[in-house]
Design a protein around this motif. Structure first.
Motif, PDB file in Angstrom:
ATOM      1  N   GLY A  76      46.117  53.820 -19.702  1.00  0.00           N
ATOM      2  CA  GLY A  76      46.743  53.001 -20.734  1.00  0.00           C
ATOM      3  C   GLY A  76      47.981  53.655 -21.320  1.00  0.00           C
ATOM      4  N   LYS A 103      38.379  54.020 -22.568  1.00  0.00           N
ATOM      5  CA  LYS A 103      38.891  53.000 -21.660  1.00  0.00           C
ATOM      6  C   LYS A 103      37.887  51.865 -21.520  1.00  0.00           C
ATOM      7  CE  LYS A 103      41.731  55.923 -18.639  1.00  0.00           C
ATOM      8  NZ  LYS A 103      41.935  56.357 -17.231  1.00  0.00           N
ATOM      9  N   GLY A 150      43.809  51.232 -21.299  1.00  0.00           N
ATOM     10  CA  GLY A 150      43.506  51.467 -19.898  1.00  0.00           C
ATOM     11  C   GLY A 150      42.091  51.032 -19.551  1.00  0.00           C
ATOM     12  N   TYR A 151      41.707  51.159 -18.271  1.00  0.00           N
ATOM     13  CA  TYR A 151      40.361  50.756 -17.865  1.00  0.00           C
ATOM     14  C   TYR A 151      39.890  51.573 -16.670  1.00  0.00           C
ATOM     15  CZ  TYR A 151      43.148  47.934 -14.590  1.00  0.00           C
ATOM     16  OH  TYR A 151      44.055  47.516 -13.647  1.00  0.00           O
ATOM     17  N   LYS A 203      43.165  52.278 -14.372  1.00  0.00           N
ATOM     18  CA  LYS A 203      44.531  52.316 -14.908  1.00  0.00           C
ATOM     19  C   LYS A 203      44.587  53.155 -16.170  1.00  0.00           C
ATOM     20  CE  LYS A 203      48.351  49.398 -16.451  1.00  0.00           C
ATOM     21  NZ  LYS A 203      48.823  48.011 -16.685  1.00  0.00           N
ATOM     22  N   GLU A 214      44.599  44.899 -24.762  1.00  0.00           N
ATOM     23  CA  GLU A 214      43.667  46.029 -24.853  1.00  0.00           C
ATOM     24  C   GLU A 214      43.718  46.887 -23.591  1.00  0.00           C
ATOM     25  OE1 GLU A 214      38.967  47.115 -25.752  1.00  0.00           O
ATOM     26  OE2 GLU A 214      39.626  45.018 -25.725  1.00  0.00           O
ATOM     27  N   SER A 215      43.725  46.242 -22.420  1.00  0.00           N
ATOM     28  CA  SER A 215      43.765  47.018 -21.174  1.00  0.00           C
ATOM     29  C   SER A 215      45.085  47.758 -21.027  1.00  0.00           C
ATOM     30  CB  SER A 215      43.524  46.105 -19.968  1.00  0.00           C
ATOM     31  OG  SER A 215      44.550  45.127 -19.862  1.00  0.00           O
ATOM     32  N   GLU A 216      46.178  47.170 -21.524  1.00  0.00           N
ATOM     33  CA  GLU A 216      47.478  47.831 -21.471  1.00  0.00           C
ATOM     34  C   GLU A 216      47.502  49.050 -22.383  1.00  0.00           C
ATOM     35  OE1 GLU A 216      50.414  47.275 -19.692  1.00  0.00           O
ATOM     36  OE2 GLU A 216      49.090  46.030 -18.471  1.00  0.00           O
TER      37      GLU A 216
END
Length: 469
Positions: free
Chosen positions: A241, A278, A225-226, A239, A220-222
């Motif tokens: 995504g 994100k 993003g976050y 980051k 999910e983070s890839e």
């Protein structure tokens, strides 16, 4: 006191120096009247030195004997001046004017020294013309390249492959989602890139994500993003995504059948709303991308089994394209063998050739790893063979009968151990991975040996490590 004899000698010496010099020299008095000029002045200025002597540089400039006059500039600025002159003889010269001052700081002489730069200038002009021609030819080449599509480079003699290629060519200009079906190694990524290159988004990014290579906890983070500090271990800078990185371009989700059900829900929402949020963010952000997905699994069957969402399946299934396996496009073997052999001959600076019987050997094999397996085989043969002609004996494939007998033997052994089919498959996969790990120096070499992608090797090894804990 200088007597007449000494003065005559000085005159003679000065004349000798003047005419022996490689420079074109003109001497004027403090009023710009020419006192001396090199004898071949006509060659430089289109005016004989005898005519120039006694004339004012102001008049000579008006006649365009030389323009501009460096002597005038020196008299005006009272310092050394350097400039480019054009002359009546059609010359382009670099000239330096040097003032000579008396004890009261008045200019009493101006000496100009010049070099003929006509040839250099001509070379410069010729070079600029050549550059203009090169730019024109490059422009023409670019136009021809634009006419030649990315799909034209994916040559094939197979009617099945031509049909798939034509479907992709037609859909490339649209914004429709494309779902590529095909076994591992058939070239799904290559075709996804070709679709992107032929689309109106070709100037945007082509972002690839292998859904089977990223652990579920990180997927999910890839993808989305976050925000900074969104979770423990998150970067303080946050980051971007992969989805946001594809804004304005194409997002390619390979092995989409490996995507978790939780992320399938988020992906479906993304495709419906074209907005991402994100991790840790409050507000959503609009994104504009074209989606291409690929899988080597039967998604319809997964839908029936409940491991793949039906609504997402139909979202992706706008333009399904099946890429045929290598065993169904045997017409392409001669061409592919030639392409890969040329490629690896260049790479390893060799001049290997295949024995004519090699093609028949290839045709009798089923190629479970498809084009990737064939490419890896040719590279291995080019590296290992010490002969100019690679013998067909090196194409050592098991016969169908040998493979079947071995499989049945393994099946009976697993039955005796009380193992299920799934356990038997896992055991075989484990042995293959361990053997490839021994022989390969990296996960990329392992991937080549096993005929699978490098991210899949990484994922399988991690699973193996977790199972052994």
């Amino acid at each position: 006191m200088v007597n007449m004899t000494d003065h005559t000698h000085m005159e003679l010496e000065l004349e000798a120096i003047l005419h022996a010099s490689n420079d074109n020299i003109i001497v004027t008095d403090g009023n710009g009247i020419v006192l001396r000029a090199i004898k071949n002045s006509h060659e430089f200025y289109g005016e004989f030195s005898e005519k120039m002597i006694g004339q004012s540089v102001y008049e000579l400039e008006k006649k365009h004997i030389f323009s501009p006059s460096v002597t005038i500039k020196v008299l005006e600025q009272k310092k050394e001046v350097q400039l480019m002159q054009k002359t009546a003889a059609g010359k382009i010269i670099m000239v330096k004017g040097i003032p000579v001052f008396d004890s009261e700081n008045n200019i009493v002489r101006v000496i100009s020294l010049s070099h003929d730069l006509t040839e250099i200038q001509k070379l410069k002009e010729d070079y600029e013309k050549l550059q203009s021609k090169v730019a024109h030819y490059e422009s023409e080449i670019e136009k021809l390249k634009e006419q030649e599509t990315a799909f034209d480079l994916l040559t094939t003699n197979s009617s099945k492959m031509r049909k798939a290629r034509e479907t992709m060519r037609r859909v490339a200009k649209s914004e429709a989602a494309v779902l590529l079906f095909g076994e591992s190694g058939v070239g799904k990524t290559i075709f996804a890139r070709a679709i992107h290159q032929e689309s109106d988004r070709r100037k945007g990014a082509f972002i690839e994500m292998n859904c089977g290579a990223i652990p579920v906890s990180l997927a999910e983070s890839e993808m989305f993003g976050y925000e900074p500090g969104a979770f423990t271990g998150a970067s303080q800078k946050g980051k971007k995504g992969l989805i946001e990185s594809a804004d304005g371009g194409t997002l390619f989700l390979d092995e989409i059948g490996e995507l978790s059900l939780e992320l399938q829900v988020k992906l479906l929402k993304l495709l419906q709303e074209k907005e991402i949020t994100k991790i840790g963010a409050v507000e959503s952000k609009k994104v504009d991308f074209r989606l291409i997905a690929a899988t080597n699994q039967d998604l319809k069957k997964m839908v029936e089994e409940g491991t793949f969402r039906e609504d997402l399946f139909y979202r992706l299934h706008v333009v399904p394209v099946e890429i045929p396996p290598l065993r169904e496009r045997k017409e392409d073997f001669p061409m592919l063998l030639d392409i890969f052999l040329s490629q690896f001959n260049r790479k390893y600076n060799k001049n290997m050739r295949l024995h004519p019987d090699s093609i028949s050997k290839c045709l009798s094999y089923k190629w479970p790893g498809n084009v990737r397996e064939l490419e890896n085989l040719i590279e291995r043969l080019v590296i290992l063979s010490d002969q100019t002609v690679i013998p067909p004996s090196l194409f050592s494939f098991e016969s169908e009968q040998e493979r079947t007998e071995e499989n049945w033997s393994s099946l009976h052994l697993f039955q005796q151990e009380g193992k299920t089919l799934k356990e038997a498959i896992n055991e075989i996969e484990k042995q293959w991975l361990l053997q490839a790990e021994k022989e390969g120096r990296s996960t990329y070499e392992m991937a080549k040996m096993l005929g699978i992608s490098q991210p899949t090797v990484v994922r399988r090894l991690k699973q193996l490590q977790n199972d052994s804990k």
